[in-house]
Design a protein around this motif. Structure first.
Motif, mmCIF file in Angstrom:
data_model
loop_
_atom_site.group_PDB
_atom_site.id
_atom_site.type_symbol
_atom_site.label_atom_id
_atom_site.label_comp_id
_atom_site.label_asym_id
_atom_site.label_seq_id
_atom_site.Cartn_x
_atom_site.Cartn_y
_atom_site.Cartn_z
ATOM 1 N N MET A 1 60.157 46.025 73.452
ATOM 2 C CA MET A 1 60.839 47.309 73.275
ATOM 3 C C MET A 1 60.365 47.912 72.078
ATOM 4 S SD MET A 1 64.806 46.148 73.763
ATOM 5 C CE MET A 1 65.406 47.970 72.936
ATOM 6 N N ASN A 2 60.354 49.369 72.046
ATOM 7 C CA ASN A 2 60.189 50.028 70.940
ATOM 8 C C ASN A 2 61.393 51.037 70.508
ATOM 9 O OD1 ASN A 2 58.951 51.216 68.606
ATOM 10 N ND2 ASN A 2 57.590 52.638 69.995
ATOM 11 N N PRO A 3 62.441 50.440 70.024
ATOM 12 C CA PRO A 3 63.655 51.138 70.027
ATOM 13 C C PRO A 3 63.530 52.344 68.823
ATOM 14 C CG PRO A 3 64.018 49.236 68.886
ATOM 15 C CD PRO A 3 62.756 49.036 69.850
ATOM 16 N N SER A 4 64.190 53.339 69.165
ATOM 17 C CA SER A 4 63.930 54.747 68.355
ATOM 18 C C SER A 4 64.329 54.233 66.910
ATOM 19 C CB SER A 4 64.761 55.668 68.732
ATOM 20 O OG SER A 4 64.743 56.633 67.931
ATOM 21 N N VAL B 1 67.821 40.192 63.396
ATOM 22 C CA VAL B 1 68.597 40.956 64.481
ATOM 23 C C VAL B 1 69.738 41.669 64.017
ATOM 24 C CG1 VAL B 1 69.572 40.693 66.850
ATOM 25 C CG2 VAL B 1 67.579 39.388 66.094
ATOM 26 N N SER B 2 70.745 40.885 63.089
ATOM 27 C CA SER B 2 71.764 41.470 62.726
ATOM 28 C C SER B 2 71.885 42.469 61.918
ATOM 29 C CB SER B 2 72.682 40.238 62.263
ATOM 30 O OG SER B 2 73.010 39.312 63.203
ATOM 31 N N PHE B 3 70.888 42.482 60.665
ATOM 32 C CA PHE B 3 70.940 43.209 59.429
ATOM 33 C C PHE B 3 69.625 43.943 59.213
ATOM 34 C CE2 PHE B 3 74.696 41.027 58.335
ATOM 35 C CZ PHE B 3 74.443 39.612 58.505
ATOM 36 N N SER B 4 68.693 43.814 60.067
ATOM 37 C CA SER B 4 67.369 44.634 59.755
ATOM 38 C C SER B 4 67.790 46.165 59.805
ATOM 39 C CB SER B 4 66.101 44.289 60.548
ATOM 40 O OG SER B 4 65.216 45.036 60.465
ATOM 41 N N MET B 5 67.295 46.677 58.846
ATOM 42 C CA MET B 5 67.551 48.288 59.021
ATOM 43 C C MET B 5 66.444 48.926 60.036
ATOM 44 S SD MET B 5 67.269 51.232 55.691
ATOM 45 C CE MET B 5 67.871 52.922 55.873
ATOM 46 N N SER B 6 65.296 48.381 60.165
ATOM 47 C CA SER B 6 64.334 48.664 61.215
ATOM 48 C C SER B 6 64.916 47.975 62.733
ATOM 49 C CB SER B 6 62.689 48.001 61.032
ATOM 50 O OG SER B 6 62.095 47.868 61.880
ATOM 51 N N MET B 7 65.187 49.172 63.417
ATOM 52 C CA MET B 7 65.695 48.726 64.629
ATOM 53 C C MET B 7 64.710 48.160 65.619
ATOM 54 S SD MET B 7 68.570 49.409 64.086
ATOM 55 C CE MET B 7 69.016 48.498 65.877
ATOM 56 N N GLN B 8 63.421 48.819 65.307
ATOM 57 C CA GLN B 8 62.121 47.970 65.990
ATOM 58 C C GLN B 8 62.092 46.552 65.823
ATOM 59 O OE1 GLN B 8 58.650 50.074 65.140
ATOM 60 N NE2 GLN B 8 57.181 48.487 66.064
ATOM 61 N N THR C 1 78.581 48.079 63.592
ATOM 62 C CA THR C 1 78.757 47.300 64.686
ATOM 63 C C THR C 1 77.504 47.224 65.819
ATOM 64 O OG1 THR C 1 80.719 47.800 64.548
ATOM 65 C CG2 THR C 1 80.360 46.372 66.555
ATOM 66 N N ARG C 2 77.000 46.270 65.827
ATOM 67 C CA ARG C 2 75.736 45.981 66.989
ATOM 68 C C ARG C 2 76.048 44.918 68.119
ATOM 69 N NH1 ARG C 2 70.261 45.018 63.207
ATOM 70 N NH2 ARG C 2 70.638 46.681 61.751
ATOM 71 N N THR C 3 75.868 45.517 69.215
ATOM 72 C CA THR C 3 76.106 44.769 70.390
ATOM 73 C C THR C 3 74.695 44.590 71.193
ATOM 74 O OG1 THR C 3 78.363 45.689 70.564
ATOM 75 C CG2 THR C 3 77.340 44.710 72.452
ATOM 76 N N LEU C 4 74.056 43.580 71.329
ATOM 77 C CA LEU C 4 72.984 43.202 71.631
ATOM 78 C C LEU C 4 72.903 42.367 72.812
ATOM 79 C CD1 LEU C 4 71.944 43.494 68.282
ATOM 80 C CD2 LEU C 4 69.977 44.297 69.535
ATOM 81 N N PRO C 5 71.951 42.568 73.871
ATOM 82 C CA PRO C 5 72.054 41.536 74.937
ATOM 83 C C PRO C 5 71.472 40.258 74.505
ATOM 84 C CG PRO C 5 71.052 43.602 75.689
ATOM 85 C CD PRO C 5 71.289 43.622 74.210
ATOM 86 N N THR C 6 70.665 40.015 73.354
ATOM 87 C CA THR C 6 70.144 38.973 72.780
ATOM 88 C C THR C 6 70.977 38.185 71.991
ATOM 89 O OG1 THR C 6 68.923 40.036 71.212
ATOM 90 C CG2 THR C 6 67.615 39.578 73.261
ATOM 91 N N LEU C 7 72.294 38.849 71.561
ATOM 92 C CA LEU C 7 73.365 38.142 70.962
ATOM 93 C C LEU C 7 74.527 37.671 71.631
ATOM 94 C CD1 LEU C 7 73.133 39.986 67.474
ATOM 95 C CD2 LEU C 7 71.932 37.726 67.852
ATOM 96 N N ARG C 8 75.034 36.478 71.399
ATOM 97 C CA ARG C 8 76.188 36.374 72.141
ATOM 98 C C ARG C 8 77.539 36.894 71.861
ATOM 99 N NH1 ARG C 8 76.262 29.882 71.911
ATOM 100 N NH2 ARG C 8 78.234 29.949 73.093
ATOM 101 N N ALA D 1 64.448 44.724 64.626
ATOM 102 C CA ALA D 1 65.758 43.979 65.123
ATOM 103 C C ALA D 1 65.831 43.826 66.517
ATOM 104 C CB ALA D 1 66.828 44.758 64.863
ATOM 105 N N ALA D 2 65.324 44.803 67.103
ATOM 106 C CA ALA D 2 65.145 44.584 68.950
ATOM 107 C C ALA D 2 64.094 43.544 69.127
ATOM 108 C CB ALA D 2 64.917 46.042 69.579
ATOM 109 N N THR D 3 62.919 43.732 68.663
ATOM 110 C CA THR D 3 61.799 42.785 69.099
ATOM 111 C C THR D 3 62.033 41.285 68.742
ATOM 112 O OG1 THR D 3 60.185 44.543 68.694
ATOM 113 C CG2 THR D 3 59.361 42.424 68.830
ATOM 114 N N THR D 4 62.725 41.358 67.399
ATOM 115 C CA THR D 4 63.091 39.848 67.190
ATOM 116 C C THR D 4 64.090 39.187 68.144
ATOM 117 O OG1 THR D 4 62.661 40.321 64.928
ATOM 118 C CG2 THR D 4 64.025 38.411 65.353
ATOM 119 N N GLY D 5 65.077 39.892 68.440
ATOM 120 C CA GLY D 5 66.074 39.585 69.480
ATOM 121 C C GLY D 5 65.362 38.906 70.626
ATOM 122 N N TYR D 6 64.477 39.663 71.195
ATOM 123 C CA TYR D 6 63.823 39.120 72.413
ATOM 124 C C TYR D 6 62.689 38.090 72.139
ATOM 125 C CZ TYR D 6 66.085 42.361 75.004
ATOM 126 O OH TYR D 6 67.197 43.402 75.645
#
Lengths: 798, 223
Positions: B5-8, A142-149, B57-64, A151-156
């Motif tokens: 999600m399918n973030p861009s 989530v923190s470092f992946s270059m693939s935003m897809q 910098t990343r701010t995600l709802p899934t991270l504290r 990163a986001a999916t892993t977060g959830y």
């Protein structure tokens, strides 16, 4: 006793009529017309049976550009949703996007369908010290992946539940291709009718309300001419095709009845005999239809054409009987003796021709042929029975003779004209060859159909030039399908390795696997019981509460399955909407469907490998593959049945004539009529299709009647042509015209195949008629009766 | 709130590629967004190499807590690329031709992505990420992005974009670029997703068209 017999007969007839009509219904499925042993037809039938929703209508919005299409879609969806009296549910975008919280159930059950080994691997990641490592790895992604897809999916989904459930296919969940074209200027809305349809009339009434709603909505939009709305789906097909079937039957039948009545009146100017004739024809039609109801039950789109054909053919017998009564003035018994041989042989040959369609592979044509043959025989019986009795007793007494005799000079001149015309139509045949065969499925479709046009547009817009194929796996039970899925997957993987397919998507994980669910359920519940520890690990590892939402949903589902007996399936509204489109479970069949994308430029051998699955329970289905599959079968059928019927016809002619020269003459004229027909088709730019090919058999059976009647008459009158023409030629002309009218009226039918069959038959009947009236007498004189030239009534030669 | 999600891919596409949109030539002073973009895209084509440092910098709802990490990138047109995130590097992405390696040095993990594999979503995503130039023309750029807002400032301009692809719009709320007027350098890029997540990259120490040792694009190489 006589009265008792009549009462009994009347009771039987009434029972047949009531019973038959009560069973009669319309079958709009055009696949039922086609050879049922063809794998492509079987696959498409499975697709239609299991994945066409009886209450779902699909709207299409075709606008110039994406934003406009989206706005219009949203507006139309809202409009449809506001009419709860008509529409129960409107789905305009992927439901898993709108209600992701409902997907937990689907994810949970799909995960349970995975192999115990996979599930155990997943469980191991959440156990003991491995849990901390799993969380840490997810955190880094989530923190470092270059693939935003990613990163986001892993977060959830930090524990990788989606990966367990869907593997490489997890991104397919996000594919919006069922709702929009790639450029998004074309959108789809799925709407479910508020109630089911007890009959096609209800479907038609509902469709009219929907059309009115959509028209009014469209008129309120800005620049309503800049976009178009389409409709398709089972209700639309049902309403359109059923309505057109009923209309075709009524219109062609009534038109033919009116025209033959007019023809009779034109030549005879007698009202009572005309009424008797029409009444007998209607009785024959009603009785045939009720018998069809008893025997067949459902009528297909082709069978609705039998009314006009039956009328056109059966009126011939009535005309012959009436003309004979006028000329010879016989009483009923003698009248029947005079006309029965000709009528019975003619009915036999005609019925045989239509029954011969049963030897082909097309059930639709077979039913059509059976129906007409049945009608012909019923009509012949009614004509020889009550009709001839009525005519002898009531209709012809005191009436003047019928049509006038033909002057010899007139006949000679017309013969030359006819021969010239027939030779003319052979010219295109010499220079351009025989008409080609259309192997597409166009002949199966209605001429004007919103449902078909929209369906074709959807396919074009969504898949473009990619002619994707449906792969279906069918079993008698869920377990059988599980086994077949392994076979299918291995086969498709093999095809991909050979470069025959680009990709395949077979959602194996979504199929309820009882064995795997049983093996995994206890482990799943153990994980669910560990909820608090898993959540704590995430929070300690830097994740928020939000990251646990999916996991929470899945664990709750697993915990809730404690009392369930596998196999279980997701039943929530959103998962059910998705599953309904890829899986089907009925008491006697279970089916899963997927998609295969073939590679481009396949060789014939490669395509053959693709179209021949390794098991009878696996099907490859696509409408664009139907044409090539049908063409080979059609040609084989045509040759086989044509040859068999030709042999049968020759045998019947030998038995009838008992003179080989006359048999040869009749056969030669039949061959000539076929050549002239094909020449005319080439000249008019017409081509064969699956149904117009059947017309050749029908023309053989019906057209040879005229030659039979003329030959018998020439024999009976010893070559006295004027007498032959008056006693038989005139009635044949009327008969031919009425039959031609019957077939030609089918040219107005909604179904293109039926229309083409009607037009080709009409042309063939016309050519046969001209040959029988003008060429046959001269040829008979030259070949058969050299010692007995054609004579005038005064004994002079013609 | 969605967890499917399918973030861009466009964020990282621009994280890299828009860092390539550097020019030594002064931009036109026109206040029109279209003209600004057109000139900016024209200047991409003259870029041959880039080296830069950034803070991501990343701010995600899934991270504290928000994630803030330094990073470096190197680029040699048309298809050599190195991206490091973290110090020491937690994630390393190397590209040579059509093959991309995503490396997690701490875990000794190497993932290979084939940019030609259009059937793979990952391959497709990275192929778009690493495309250079990002758009062949201003017209193509306009086909891909809708300009929601253009705020010219004294020394820079702030563009707020929305991808036109509805697939991207499902997850992307907007994309912001701060572009230096005089140099055309993208000094800031921030992607905001529909769930409220933000991913921001601030570039500094950007050098253009300097020699770059091609060895750094090989695996195991150190700068």
């Amino acid at each position: 006793m006589r009265v008792f017999r009549r009462v009994l007969l009347g009771a039987v007839l009434a029972a047949v009529l009531v019973g038959g009509f009560s069973r009669l219904s319309l079958d709009v499925d055009f696949l039922k017309l086609l050879p049922q042993d063809l794998p492509q037809v079987q696959g498409l039938s499975l697709l239609s049976k299991h994945f066409s929703l009886p209450q779902e209508i699909i709207f299409t919005v075709d606008a110039q550009e994406a934003d406009r299409a989206r706005e219009l879609r949203d507006s139309l969806a809202a409009e449809l949703g506001s009419r709860e009296d008509l529409i129960a549910l409107v789905v305009a975008e992927a439901p898993w996007d709108k209600h992701p919280e409902e997907m937990g159930e689907l994810v949970a059950i799909t995960a349970l369908n995975q192999s115990p080994e996979r599930f155990a691997e997943f469980q191991a990641k959440l156990t003991g010290a491995a849990l901390e490592e799993t969380v840490q790895e997810a955190y880094e992604t989530v923190s470092f992946s270059m693939s935003m897809q990613n990163a986001a999916t892993t977060g959830y989904d930090p524990f990788g539940i989606l990966g367990l459930a869907f593997g490489e296919d997890r991104d397919a969940l996000q594919e919006p291709s069922a709702f929009a074209s790639p450029d998004e200027s074309f959108r789809l809305i799925y709407a479910t009718a508020a109630e089911g349809f007890a009959s096609y009339k209800e479907a038609w009434s509902w469709l009219e309300s929907i059309q009115e709603l959509v028209s009014e909505w469209q008129a309120r939009q800005d620049t309503p001419e800049s976009f178009s709305i389409g409709m398709t789906g089972e209700p639309v097909f049902l309403a359109e095709i059923s309505e057109s079937m009923e209309r075709d039957m009524m219109r062609s039948g009534l038109m033919t009845l009116v025209l033959v009545s007019f023809i009779f009146w034109l030549f005879h100017r007698r009202f009572l005999p005309m009424v008797m004739l029409v009444g007998t024809i209607v009785a024959a039609f009603m009785l045939s239809l009720s018998l069809a109801g008893l025997v067949l039950g459902q009528l297909t789109v082709l069978s609705v054409g039998f009314a006009s054909i039956l009328i056109g053919l059966s009126v011939d017998y009535g005309l012959l009987i009436y003309q004979r009564r006028l000329v010879a003035g016989e009483e009923a018994a003698a009248l029947r003796r005079s006309v029965a041989p000709g009528i019975l042989w003619a009915a036999a040959t005609t019925a045989s021709a239509f029954l011969a369609l049963n030897a082909g592979s097309y059930p639709g044509l077979a039913q059509f042929g059976t129906l007409v043959a049945l009608g012909i025989l019923v009509a012949a019986a009614l004509m020889l029975g009550p009709y001839s009795a009525l005519i002898a007793k009531l209709g012809a007494e005191g009436n003047p003779p019928g049509l006038r005799a033909w002057p010899a000079r007139t006949h000679r001149m017309l013969t030359r004209v006819v021969v010239g015309l027939l030779l003319l139509v052979l010219v295109p045949l010499i220079f351009r060859g025989f008409p080609k065969l259309d192997i597409s499925t166009t002949a199966l479709h209605p001429k004007d159909s919103i449902a078909y046009d929209t369906s074709a547009l959807i396919s074009d817009k969504l898949t473009g030039e990619n002619d994707t194929l449906n792969v279906l796996v069918r079993g008698d039970n869920e377990t059988e399908v599980v086994g077949l899925l392994q076979t299918a997957t291995a086969w498709l993987d093999g095809l991909a390795a050979q470069g025959i397919i680009e990709s395949h998507s077979l959602p194996v994980g979504m199929w309820p696997n009882g064995e795997h669910q049983t093996a995994n359920l206890q482990n799943a519940m153990a994980i669910a019981a560990d909820r608090e520890r898993l959540k704590a690990a995430l929070l300690d590892g830097g994740f928020s509460e939000e990251s646990f939402a999916l996991t929470e949903s899945v664990l709750s589902e697993w915990a809730g399955l404690e009392e369930s007996a596998p196999p279980v399936v997701a039943t929530g509204e959103t998962p059910a909407w998705m599953l309904r489109r890829i899986t089907s479970h009925t008491p006697d069949e279970h089916v899963l469907q997927g998609i295969v994308t073939p590679a481009e430029d396949l060789t014939p051998d490669q395509r053959q490998l693709l179209l021949q699955p390794p098991d009878a329970g696996i099907f490859i289905a696509a409408f664009h593959e139907l044409g090539p599959a049908l063409s080979g079968k059609s040609i084989r059928d045509f040759v086989r049945i044509g040859l068999a019927f030709s042999v049968l016809l020759v045998v019947m002619l030998i038995v009838a004539y008992r003179r080989f020269l006359e048999v040869g003459l009749t056969v030669a004229l039949v061959a000539l009529s076929f050549l002239c027909l094909t020449g005319a088709m080439v000249g008019l730019g017409m081509i064969w299709n699956y149904f117009s090919l059947a017309a050749v058999l029908l023309i053989l059976g019906t057209g040879v009647d005229y030659s039979i009647h003329m030959l018998f008459a020439l024999r009976n009158e010893e070559g006295n042509l004027p007498k032959v023409l008056q006693s038989t030629g005139n009635p044949i002309a009327l008969c031919g015209l009425s039959t031609l009218v019957g077939f030609a009226s089918l040219g107005l039918a909604s179904n293109q195949g039926l229309a083409s069959l009607g037009v080709v038959c009409a042309m063939g009947i016309g050519i046969n008629l001209l040959l029988a009236l003008f060429v046959l007498p001269r040829a008979w004189q030259i070949l058969v009766s050299r010692r007995k030239p054609l004579m005038n009534t005064d004994g002079g030669r013609v | 709130m969605t967890f499917l999600m399918n973030p861009s891919h466009l964020h990282m596409r621009l994280l890299l590629l828009l860092s390539l949109l550097l020019t030594g030539s002064p931009l036109a002073s026109a206040e029109d967004a279209d003209a600004f973009i057109a000139k900016w895209i024209d200047q991409q084509k003259s870029t041959r190499t880039i080296t830069a440092e950034f803070v991501h910098t990343r701010t995600l709802p899934t991270l504290r807590a928000a994630q803030r990490h330094p990073g470096k990138l190197w680029f040699v047109a048309p298809s050599q690329f190195r991206w490091e995130l973290g110090d020491p590097a937690e994630m390393l992405v190397l590209r040579n031709g059509d093959e991309v390696l995503a490396i997690q040095p701490k875990r000794n993990s190497v993932t290979t992505i084939d940019l030609k594999d259009g059937a793979s979503s990952k391959g497709a995503e990275y192929a778009m990420l690493l495309r250079h130039p990002m758009a062949a023309s201003a017209a193509e750029f306009q086909q891909q992005f809708e300009v929601q807002e253009f705020l010219p400032e004294e020394s820079s301009a702030l563009l707020t974009l929305l991808p036109r692809s509805s697939e991207a719009r499902r997850s992307v709320r907007n994309l912001q670029l701060r572009i230096e007027r005089d140099t055309g350098i993208v000094s800031m890029m921030e992607l905001t997703l529909r769930d409220g997540a933000t991913m921001r990259t601030d570039f500094h120490r950007v050098l253009l068209n300097r020699p770059v040792d091609s060895a750094i694009f090989m695996h195991e190489a150190q700068p």
